[in-house]
Design a protein around this motif. Structure first.
Motif, PDB file in Angstrom:
ATOM      1  N   ALA A 256       0.706  -1.012  -0.225  1.00 21.59           N
ATOM      2  CA  ALA A 256      -0.141   0.117  -0.130  1.00 21.59           C
ATOM      3  C   ALA A 256       0.896   1.035   0.062  1.00 21.59           C
ATOM      4  O   ALA A 256       0.310   2.410  -0.218  1.00 21.59           O
ATOM      5  CB  ALA A 256      -0.989  -0.005   1.186  1.00 21.59           C
ATOM      6  N   VAL A 257       1.901   1.209   0.216  1.00 23.49           N
ATOM      7  CA  VAL A 257       2.820   2.502   0.164  1.00 23.49           C
ATOM      8  C   VAL A 257       3.348   2.556  -1.242  1.00 23.49           C
ATOM      9  O   VAL A 257       3.932   1.954  -1.773  1.00 23.49           O
ATOM     10  CB  VAL A 257       4.419   2.044   1.165  1.00 23.49           C
ATOM     11  CG1 VAL A 257       5.254   3.340   1.214  1.00 23.49           C
ATOM     12  CG2 VAL A 257       4.016   1.536   2.275  1.00 23.49           C
ATOM     13  N   PRO A 258       3.111   3.880  -1.703  1.00 23.02           N
ATOM     14  CA  PRO A 258       3.583   4.519  -2.940  1.00 23.02           C
ATOM     15  C   PRO A 258       5.106   4.426  -2.939  1.00 23.02           C
ATOM     16  O   PRO A 258       5.656   4.850  -1.924  1.00 23.02           O
ATOM     17  CB  PRO A 258       3.150   5.844  -2.933  1.00 23.02           C
ATOM     18  CG  PRO A 258       2.336   6.330  -1.712  1.00 23.02           C
ATOM     19  CD  PRO A 258       2.348   4.998  -0.834  1.00 23.02           C
ATOM     20  N   ARG A 259       5.675   4.060  -3.978  1.00 24.53           N
ATOM     21  CA  ARG A 259       7.120   3.856  -4.108  1.00 24.53           C
ATOM     22  C   ARG A 259       7.694   5.238  -4.847  1.00 24.53           C
ATOM     23  O   ARG A 259       6.945   5.782  -5.379  1.00 24.53           O
ATOM     24  CB  ARG A 259       7.733   2.649  -4.917  1.00 24.53           C
ATOM     25  CG  ARG A 259       6.895   1.510  -4.219  1.00 24.53           C
ATOM     26  CD  ARG A 259       7.641   0.292  -4.836  1.00 24.53           C
ATOM     27  NE  ARG A 259       9.033   0.204  -4.257  1.00 24.53           N
ATOM     28  CZ  ARG A 259       9.319  -0.295  -3.392  1.00 24.53           C
ATOM     29  NH1 ARG A 259       8.488  -1.092  -2.361  1.00 24.53           N
ATOM     30  NH2 ARG A 259      10.857  -0.526  -3.362  1.00 24.53           N
ATOM     31  N   MET A 260       8.886   5.301  -4.699  1.00 25.46           N
ATOM     32  CA  MET A 260       9.639   6.570  -5.445  1.00 25.46           C
ATOM     33  C   MET A 260       9.510   6.319  -6.816  1.00 25.46           C
ATOM     34  O   MET A 260       9.307   7.433  -7.771  1.00 25.46           O
ATOM     35  CB  MET A 260      10.999   6.572  -5.078  1.00 25.46           C
ATOM     36  CG  MET A 260      11.606   8.025  -5.226  1.00 25.46           C
ATOM     37  SD  MET A 260      10.821   9.393  -4.278  1.00 25.46           S
ATOM     38  CE  MET A 260      12.229   9.247  -3.176  1.00 25.46           C
ATOM     39  N   ASP A 261       9.396   5.030  -7.423  1.00 24.71           N
ATOM     40  CA  ASP A 261       9.428   5.064  -8.817  1.00 24.71           C
ATOM     41  C   ASP A 261       8.158   4.463  -9.254  1.00 24.71           C
ATOM     42  O   ASP A 261       7.933   3.203  -9.921  1.00 24.71           O
ATOM     43  CB  ASP A 261      10.543   4.158  -9.538  1.00 24.71           C
ATOM     44  CG  ASP A 261      10.578   2.776  -8.577  1.00 24.71           C
ATOM     45  OD1 ASP A 261       9.975   2.693  -7.481  1.00 24.71           O
ATOM     46  OD2 ASP A 261      11.421   1.824  -9.165  1.00 24.71           O
ATOM     47  N   GLU A 262       7.072   5.338  -8.908  1.00 24.06           N
ATOM     48  CA  GLU A 262       5.759   4.429  -8.976  1.00 24.06           C
ATOM     49  C   GLU A 262       5.185   4.443 -10.270  1.00 24.06           C
ATOM     50  O   GLU A 262       5.285   5.317 -10.985  1.00 24.06           O
ATOM     51  CB  GLU A 262       4.759   5.400  -8.301  1.00 24.06           C
ATOM     52  CG  GLU A 262       3.287   4.906  -7.888  1.00 24.06           C
ATOM     53  CD  GLU A 262       3.573   3.361  -7.271  1.00 24.06           C
ATOM     54  OE1 GLU A 262       3.343   2.315  -7.895  1.00 24.06           O
ATOM     55  OE2 GLU A 262       3.867   3.378  -6.199  1.00 24.06           O
ATOM     56  N   THR A 263       4.691   3.419 -10.690  1.00 21.74           N
ATOM     57  CA  THR A 263       4.079   3.052 -12.097  1.00 21.74           C
ATOM     58  C   THR A 263       2.613   2.735 -11.984  1.00 21.74           C
ATOM     59  O   THR A 263       1.988   2.648 -13.115  1.00 21.74           O
ATOM     60  CB  THR A 263       5.047   2.281 -13.089  1.00 21.74           C
ATOM     61  OG1 THR A 263       5.380   1.166 -12.433  1.00 21.74           O
ATOM     62  CG2 THR A 263       6.295   3.188 -13.563  1.00 21.74           C
ATOM     63  N   ARG A 264       2.565   2.155 -10.861  1.00 30.82           N
ATOM     64  CA  ARG A 264       1.132   1.786 -10.608  1.00 30.82           C
ATOM     65  C   ARG A 264      -0.089   2.781 -10.894  1.00 30.82           C
ATOM     66  O   ARG A 264       0.235   3.799 -10.405  1.00 30.82           O
ATOM     67  CB  ARG A 264       0.728   0.895  -9.507  1.00 30.82           C
ATOM     68  CG  ARG A 264       1.675  -0.214  -9.128  1.00 30.82           C
ATOM     69  CD  ARG A 264       1.695  -0.830  -7.823  1.00 30.82           C
ATOM     70  NE  ARG A 264       2.412  -0.044  -6.923  1.00 30.82           N
ATOM     71  CZ  ARG A 264       2.427  -0.339  -5.399  1.00 30.82           C
ATOM     72  NH1 ARG A 264       1.980  -1.135  -4.891  1.00 30.82           N
ATOM     73  NH2 ARG A 264       3.117   0.512  -4.695  1.00 30.82           N
ATOM     74  N   LYS A 265      -1.129   2.460 -11.420  1.00 34.56           N
ATOM     75  CA  LYS A 265      -2.286   3.333 -11.476  1.00 34.56           C
ATOM     76  C   LYS A 265      -3.040   3.448 -10.392  1.00 34.56           C
ATOM     77  O   LYS A 265      -3.773   4.386  -9.967  1.00 34.56           O
ATOM     78  CB  LYS A 265      -3.001   3.070 -12.697  1.00 34.56           C
ATOM     79  CG  LYS A 265      -2.431   3.324 -14.095  1.00 34.56           C
ATOM     80  CD  LYS A 265      -2.861   4.794 -14.511  1.00 34.56           C
ATOM     81  CE  LYS A 265      -2.114   5.405 -15.783  1.00 34.56           C
ATOM     82  NZ  LYS A 265      -0.705   5.661 -15.308  1.00 34.56           N
ATOM     83  N   VAL A 266      -3.357   2.185  -9.595  1.00 37.85           N
ATOM     84  CA  VAL A 266      -4.150   2.027  -8.469  1.00 37.85           C
ATOM     85  C   VAL A 266      -3.284   1.412  -7.402  1.00 37.85           C
ATOM     86  O   VAL A 266      -2.582   0.488  -7.800  1.00 37.85           O
ATOM     87  CB  VAL A 266      -5.153   1.262  -8.743  1.00 37.85           C
ATOM     88  CG1 VAL A 266      -6.161   1.169  -7.657  1.00 37.85           C
ATOM     89  CG2 VAL A 266      -6.172   2.008  -9.847  1.00 37.85           C
ATOM     90  N   LEU A 267      -3.321   1.935  -6.190  1.00 33.90           N
ATOM     91  CA  LEU A 267      -2.525   1.275  -5.096  1.00 33.90           C
ATOM     92  C   LEU A 267      -3.449   0.132  -4.690  1.00 33.90           C
ATOM     93  O   LEU A 267      -4.644   0.229  -4.386  1.00 33.90           O
ATOM     94  CB  LEU A 267      -2.360   2.244  -4.031  1.00 33.90           C
ATOM     95  CG  LEU A 267      -1.235   3.253  -4.504  1.00 33.90           C
ATOM     96  CD1 LEU A 267      -1.156   4.338  -3.221  1.00 33.90           C
ATOM     97  CD2 LEU A 267       0.214   2.731  -4.490  1.00 33.90           C
ATOM     98  N   PRO A 268      -3.118  -1.059  -4.337  1.00 34.52           N
ATOM     99  CA  PRO A 268      -3.648  -2.018  -3.672  1.00 34.52           C
ATOM    100  C   PRO A 268      -4.293  -1.550  -2.315  1.00 34.52           C
ATOM    101  O   PRO A 268      -3.429  -0.899  -1.501  1.00 34.52           O
ATOM    102  CB  PRO A 268      -2.812  -3.301  -3.463  1.00 34.52           C
ATOM    103  CG  PRO A 268      -1.347  -2.637  -3.587  1.00 34.52           C
ATOM    104  CD  PRO A 268      -1.375  -1.493  -4.423  1.00 34.52           C
ATOM    105  N   VAL A 269      -5.433  -1.989  -2.022  1.00 33.67           N
ATOM    106  CA  VAL A 269      -6.195  -1.558  -0.558  1.00 33.67           C
ATOM    107  C   VAL A 269      -6.380  -2.795   0.050  1.00 33.67           C
ATOM    108  O   VAL A 269      -6.727  -3.942  -0.531  1.00 33.67           O
ATOM    109  CB  VAL A 269      -7.409  -0.670  -0.945  1.00 33.67           C
ATOM    110  CG1 VAL A 269      -8.108  -0.451   0.255  1.00 33.67           C
ATOM    111  CG2 VAL A 269      -6.903   0.789  -1.696  1.00 33.67           C
TER     112      VAL A 269
END
Lengths: 278, 262
Positions: A256-269
């Protein structure tokens, strides 16, 4: 086998609620040697209550029960409140989250640190002053003589937290409990404060319990991590083995933590109502 | 194309000290722009001067081509709304969710209020059974959803977000970030976000500006966060300090492979 420094068995904490007692910590157990232990969890997971129970800081109406709470051969449950006071600070001490609220605003920094020392040891005044100066020096405050005369509102958050650490370490305790020591600080200062805690712990051969909501941060500074959820320890991990977490809650927390090199469109919840088995 | 928000040579003063010094940047319509920096860098102050919560500013602020001057009016409120950091502090403790969401509609004389409230609650993922609850009966994440719903009631074009997730737990933060991404797409909003968390910027934004001691030291695309290359040493320092343990391993690995000429 050597006895661990601190042994906790089956800690239970209960608060009275409008519909009967509510149990918030359900049987937490761990052993602590001279090592760095992290406790991670979200709000309400019982991580801070666990930290406070070790010092018997929880007061009425909270009800704290343990099967076993042994520190260095002393049964903490059997001690009177007065004997407990000799343990707090001198043998086990605690750094809280926000220096703004935990320092006395009407006492100078020098006097406050000296008080922490004088309560536990009887020393001549000049000796106290030298020890305070040396301690401030150790927590990398450049100009200890000036800082000793300042009041808490005159220093920055990072320096305030270093003062707190100095105050907690001056009686040379065996265990330091740090409850979210850097949540109120900026990122760049966070690293400095944690590096400082780390050096002090390793240098003095102490034990550390680091309580935080930030899994990655805890993993970086601890040898072992306990993950808590709803008052239970759901998983125990070696710090280097975060990616090998098997418990769905730990995995969810990591993802659930966004990463520095984020490419996901939606974060898992995570599913909030999910009950995990032991 | 007229920028959604354009700030030109902005100075803001608290008492005798300038806390924002000569800051200029602009956000295109539909863009998501982030202002990052440490506490005291003036990032929140910039947003506050846009919405009129700070009076003592000089320079030029234009919202959708209209210069900001004097007090804010109804038309401005319909165009631009702000969401604050702490949902515990930004909602009125003695007003129900219903009353909180109705207020902007009443002020602006908009009809079909009840339907709009229910619709908006559904849009931000709040169960309509929470409609008559007070803030203290809601969790932190639910409160932030109410604050977002309130900001969206007037269907603004520009949303200013001041640390919208830093008071929340990681799992709740993920939910709110997902919600913010979704409503920006659905409503084609422009975001100007203030935060100290670079990973949040990486997830939510297209461009960022780095502030230090009230000055804008660097502007970069969000791709700079993926490659970890900033022109200014201060931005680089901030970037290095924000790397998580996993990211660090990755960075070291990339460094090693680069050294091997791969």
């Amino acid at each position: 086998m050597t006895e661990p420094l601190l042994q906790l068995r089956n800690l239970r904490v209960t608060f009275p609620g409008p519909r009967g007692p509510v149990q918030v910590v359900h049987g937490v157990s761990f052993d602590l040697g001279r090592e760095r232990l992290g406790i991670v969890g979200e709000s309400g997971s019982g991580k801070s209550l666990t930290g406070r129970s070790l010092l018997r800081l929880l007061k009425h109406p909270a009800k704290v029960e343990t099967d076993r709470l042994i520190f260095d051969g002393i049964d903490l449950n059997a001690l009177s409140e007065k004997q407990m006071r000799n343990i707090r600070g001198a043998r086990i001490s605690m750094v809280m989250q926000d220096p703004k609220f935990s320092l006395n605003p009407v006492m100078t920094i020098g006097t406050q640190i000296a008080e922490a020392l004088r309560v536990h040891e009887n020393l001549p005044r000049t000796e106290v002053k030298t020890r305070v100066r040396a301690m401030l020096d150790q927590v990398r405050i450049d100009d200890p003589d000036r800082v000793m005369k300042l009041y808490p509102h005159e220093v920055s958050g990072g320096m305030g937290q270093r003062v707190m650490i100095a105050m907690m370490l001056i009686p040379q305790p065996d265990v330091l409990i740090a409850d979210e020591p850097t949540s109120a600080l900026d990122v760049s200062v966070q690293a400095q404060v944690l590096d400082l805690i780390d050096t002090m712990i390793v240098g003095n051969g102490m034990a550390l319990i680091l309580i935080s909501h930030d899994l990655e941060l805890v993993a970086r500074y601890c040898d072992r991590v306990l993950v808590m959820h709803r008052g239970r320890v759901v998983e125990e991990l070696e710090a280097g083995q975060l990616h090998a977490a098997t418990h769905p809650y730990t995995k969810g927390l990591l993802a659930a933590v966004p990463r520095m090199d984020e490419t996901r469109k939606v974060l898992p919840v995570m599913d909030r109502d999910m009950e995990y088995d032991q | 194309m007229t920028p959604a928000l354009s700030i030109d040579h902005l100075f803001v003063r608290y008492g005798r000290t300038d806390v924002v010094k000569d800051v200029s940047f602009s956000a295109k319509p539909g863009e998501s722009y982030a202002l990052v920096g440490e506490s005291g860098s003036g990032k929140s102050t910039i947003l506050r001067s846009v919405v009129g919560m700070v009076r003592d500013w000089r320079g030029k602020i234009e919202v959708d081509g209209m210069p900001r001057q004097g007090r804010i009016d109804l038309a401005f409120a319909r165009h631009c709304q702000m969401i604050f950091q702490d949902p515990y502090a930004s909602l009125h403790p003695r007003r129900t969710v219903d009353a909180t969401l109705l207020e902007p509609l009443k002020v602006h004389g908009i009809r079909d209020r009840a339907e709009r409230v229910v619709q908006m609650m559904q849009d931000v993922g709040l169960d309509p059974r929470f409609r008559f609850r007070f803030p203290h009966q809601l969790s932190g994440g639910q409160r932030q959803r109410v604050a977002i719903a309130r900001a969206l009631m007037l269907e603004p074009r520009l949303l200013l977000l001041d640390e919208p997730t830093s008071a929340l737990d990681v799992s709740v933060q993920a939910e709110i970030l997902n919600l913010l991404v979704r409503i920006r797409e659905e409503r084609n909003l422009t975001y100007v976000l203030v935060t100290h968390s670079l990973p949040v910027v990486s997830f939510l934004c297209d461009r960022l500006g780095v502030l230090r001691h009230g000055r804008l030291v660097e502007e970069a695309g969000v791709s700079a966060l993926r490659t970890g290359t900033f022109a200014e040493p201060y931005s680089q320092e901030l970037y290095d300090a924000s790397l998580g343990a996993g990211d660090r391993d990755l960075a070291a690995l990339q460094e090693a492979t680069r050294g091997m000429g791969m």
